[in-house]
Write an enzyme that holds these catalytic residues in place. Sequence first.
Site, short mmCIF file in Angstrom:
data_model
loop_
_atom_site.label_atom_id
_atom_site.label_comp_id
_atom_site.label_asym_id
_atom_site.label_seq_id
_atom_site.Cartn_x
_atom_site.Cartn_y
_atom_site.Cartn_z
CB SER A 64 -0.91 0.02 1.23
OG SER A 64 -1.67 -1.16 1.32
N1 SAH Z 1 -0.93 -4.92 4.04
C1 SAH Z 1 -0.24 -5.19 2.79
C2 SAH Z 1 -1.06 -4.71 1.61
C3 SAH Z 1 -1.18 -5.76 0.58
S1 SAH Z 1 -2.44 -5.52 -0.63
C4 SAH Z 1 1.16 -4.64 2.80
O1 SAH Z 1 1.52 -3.94 3.77
O2 SAH Z 1 1.93 -4.92 1.89
C5 SAH Z 1 -3.78 -6.47 0.05
C6 SAH Z 1 -3.54 -7.94 0.23
O3 SAH Z 1 -4.79 -8.52 0.61
C7 SAH Z 1 -3.09 -8.70 -1.01
O4 SAH Z 1 -1.87 -9.32 -0.76
C8 SAH Z 1 -4.22 -9.71 -1.26
O5 SAH Z 1 -3.75 -10.95 -1.75
C9 SAH Z 1 -4.80 -9.85 0.12
N2 SAH Z 1 -6.19 -10.35 0.18
C10 SAH Z 1 -7.22 -10.08 -0.67
N3 SAH Z 1 -8.33 -10.72 -0.27
C11 SAH Z 1 -8.00 -11.42 0.86
C12 SAH Z 1 -8.73 -12.28 1.75
N4 SAH Z 1 -10.02 -12.56 1.57
N5 SAH Z 1 -8.07 -12.80 2.81
C13 SAH Z 1 -6.75 -12.53 3.01
N6 SAH Z 1 -6.01 -11.74 2.20
C14 SAH Z 1 -6.63 -11.19 1.15
#
Ligand code: SAH
Length: 214
Positions: A64
Amino acid sequence: MNSPNKFRNEKEEMISLFRSRGIKDESVLSVMKKIERQLFVDEAFVPRSYEDCALPISNSQTISQPYTVAVMTELLQIKKGDKILEIGTGSGYQAAILAELGARVFTIERFSDLLTKARLVFAKLGYNIASKTGDGTIGWSEFAPFDGIIVTAAAPEIPEPLLKQLANSGKLIIPVGDLNSQNIIIVTNDNGEFVEKKIEGFKFVPLVGKLGWK
Ligand code: SAH
């Protein structure tokens, strides 16, 4: 190449930008200044680690935007020892920030490849973070209730189990909207009554799961 001072100026600029955009919590600012974002991005993007934008990670996901991470972290108002659930581990950057703030962190990621990478960084930095691969839209009931739940992917609506897993006075921070833009919703559990506030205009990757996008 990852010497702590390498990105000193870039980090200072990032923190000034946060301040100018209204982030006030000094503990959030100091932790985000300390954590090496370059450890969480893919090799090719290391030079851009402190730009205020989301960057690609594997599986078509993103780490993010730093300002968004600062906003969401500040909203959680973490106290040492708080139990925090994160949905969407991704690179592990947000989870590391929560751990550095003294939270007991639980994090769920849908893609096992991403979680494997994030776990390596947690181990390298010495964070004791509980994590699992799975669908975070149903929460993690074994460890509930949580003092805070942070969802880092965009939901079509608030998944009910997450509200049920919130401790009294606990907060759920979740982007809700369509696939192009979302509002960050802050839900506080006030003795079983759920009070909502919102901040408009964010963009996250989709939350995909049973109670998310299909
Ligand atoms: N917090 C992360 C942001 C990653 S983007 C960071 O600091 O890098 C959001 C993430 O949510 C992605 O990796 C995606 O695969 C995950 N995601 C999407 N739907 C999800 C679900 N139902 N359960 C768990 N993870 C999920």
